[in-house]
Structures are given as structure tokens and as C-alpha cells.
Write an enzyme that holds these catalytic residues in place. Structure first.
Site, PDB file in Angstrom:
ATOM      1  CG  HIS A  10      -0.184   0.035   2.531  1.00 24.89           C
ATOM      2  ND1 HIS A  10       0.379   1.185   3.054  1.00 24.89           N
ATOM      3  CD2 HIS A  10       0.093  -0.945   3.417  1.00 24.89           C
ATOM      4  CE1 HIS A  10       0.962   0.917   4.198  1.00 24.89           C
ATOM      5  NE2 HIS A  10       0.810  -0.382   4.439  1.00 24.89           N
ATOM      6  CD  GLU A  88       2.345  -5.024   8.181  1.00 26.27           C
ATOM      7  OE1 GLU A  88       2.638  -6.219   7.910  1.00 26.27           O
ATOM      8  OE2 GLU A  88       3.006  -4.061   7.759  1.00 26.27           O
TER       9      GLU A  88
END
Length: 249
Positions: A10, A88
Site C-alpha cells: 500500500h 499486516e
């Protein structure tokens, strides 16, 4: 037949900018992060990539990066699957803490171990902490025991691999071109698996935000080649900047 897979971290998030441990906290992209998403889309467009399917996590910084990249690619219509397994790595009790301040308190080497080692997790988040994922409705259908209070890269890989085997790998074997937009450590886990990187070597791997990493795979999904799109030196500098985040000021 060559199979193509792109891994995209990202764009810059607000807590990337603030140099804070983020983990499963759902933070926004910065303006720079949104620009990185568009730039990633342009790099993939210039490469002539036409995707068949995309995957992302359930965290908005990855979702919004994917949306920005697909818009630039003019592939907004692409089927997208979202999975918590691409989230994550959970940073436990470190989530929300300033990385430089944590390094000054505990030492740069300890923070490097927490951030980049393979099998050493940070201190765990208490299950009664309001930030624990068991209190977040997006995970309400999952087994509470499957939700982490902390993770190492090793346990992140254990979480990610079932999604690779069940969702991504079959699509690649069917000849589809796949885009995975996720996070630094979930992508490090996939990188380690694909390239058979040792537990020691993975310590030094840093994945920059917003730069597509193109893998070319054979019929058995063995890696033929991989490279960052765009300027290799720019990718190298961006990776070095990620490495420096855990150093004391």
C-alpha cells in the site's frame, strides 16, 4: 506458459508518515500515499499488464491503494477479493508507538528484531484491550482463537499461506494474471515463500510502499524472475528508507 503476479505494498499511510507501528490498526493513506497508488497504476499500465483478478486485505490503506491503482489502469471493474489473511503482521503491544522513540527506549537492535526477525514476536496485546481484533466486527465471523494479539513473520506466513494455496495459486495455475495489494510483512511472507529465502536473509528484506513487484512464474509457480517496476534505484532508496524507520533519532 509464464504466469504473472504483482505484489504491491500500500501507499504511504498516516502512521507510516508518523513513523508509528501500525499492524492491524486501520489508518488512512496520506496524500502522498494516494499519489503512490496512482503512480503504481501508471507503472503497471506502462508495463502493459492486464489483470484478471485482484486480492487485498480488509484494511483501508491496502483497499484504497488497490482502488487508486485500478482506476489509473482503467481496470476498476476487476473482481476483487478481500481477506484478513492478507492483513499486516499484528504488532501486538507496539501498535501505535513511535518507532524511533521505541528504539531509543529499547535499543535499535531490539526494535530491528521485533520488526524484521523471522520468529520473534513483539509483546502481545491483551485480549481485553479494545484494540484487539476480537472486538472488531470485521472479524466477527472468525474463530476468536485464530485472531492474533501479536505475530512474528513466521506466524504471519502461517496465516497468509492458506490464502495463497486456496485462492491465489489456483488462479495463477489457470493462467490468470494476479495483483495482490497488501502490506509490508504479509508481502515479505509471500516473498520468502516464493523465493525460498532463509530465516536469516529475510531480516534484511524491506519492501517499499507503492512500487509494484512483478514476478514471472512457471507452470509449477516456481519463480523465473522478479523485479520492481520503474527505476530500480528509486526502489532501492525507498527500501532503505523503510529500513531506517526503526532507528533512534
Amino acid at each position: 506458459m509464464t504466469r504473472k503476479l504483482v505484489l504491491l505494498r500500500h501507499g504511504q499511510s498516516q502512521w507510516n508518515l508518523d513513523n508509528r507501528f501500525t499492524g492491524w490498526v486501520d489508518v488512512e493513506l496520506t496524500d502522498q500515499g494516494r499519489q503512490e497508488a496512482v503512480a503504481a497504476g501508471k507503472l503497471m499500465k506502462d508495463e502493459g499488464l492486464q489483470f484478471d483478478v485482484a486480492h487485498t486485505s480488509v484494511l483501508k490503506r491496502a483497499i484504497h491503494t488497490l482502488q487508486g491503482a485500478l482506476k489509473e489502469l482503467d481496470q476498476d471493474w476487476l473482481p476483487v477479493s478481500k481477506s484478513w489473511r492478507l492483513n499486516e503482521r499484528h504488532y501486538g503491544g507496539l501498535q501505535g508507538l513511535d518507532k524511533a522513540e521505541t528504539a531509543a527506549k529499547h535499543g535499535e537492535e531490539q526494535v530491528k528484531i521485533w520488526r524484521r526477525s523471522y520468529d520473534i514476536p513483539p509483546p502481545a496485546m491483551d485480549v481485553n484491550d479494545p484494540g484487539h481484533p476480537c472486538h472488531d466486527r470485521r472479524y466477527a465471523t472468525l474463530d476468536r482463537n485464530a485472531l492474533p494479539g501479536t505475530e512474528s513473520l513466521a506466524t504471519t506466513l502461517v496465516r497468509v499461506l492458506p490464502y495463497w494455496h486456496d485462492a491465489i495459486a489456483p488462479q495463477l495455475k489457470a493462467g490468470q494474471t494476479v495483483l495482490v495489494t497488501a502490506h509490508g510483512n504479509s508481502l515479505r511472507a509471500l516473498y520468502k515463500y516464493l523465493n525460498d529465502v532463509s530465516n536469516e536473509q529475510i531480516l534484511e528484506l524491506n519492501i517499499p510502499t507503492g512500487i509494484p513487484l512483478l514476478f514471472e512464474l512457471d507452470d509449477n509457480l516456481q519463480v523465473r524472475s522478479f523485479r520492481y517496476l520503474g527505476d530500480p534505484e528509486a526502489a532501492k532508496r525507498a527500501a532503505e528508507a523503510v529500513a531506517n524507520q526503526g532507528k533512534a533519532k
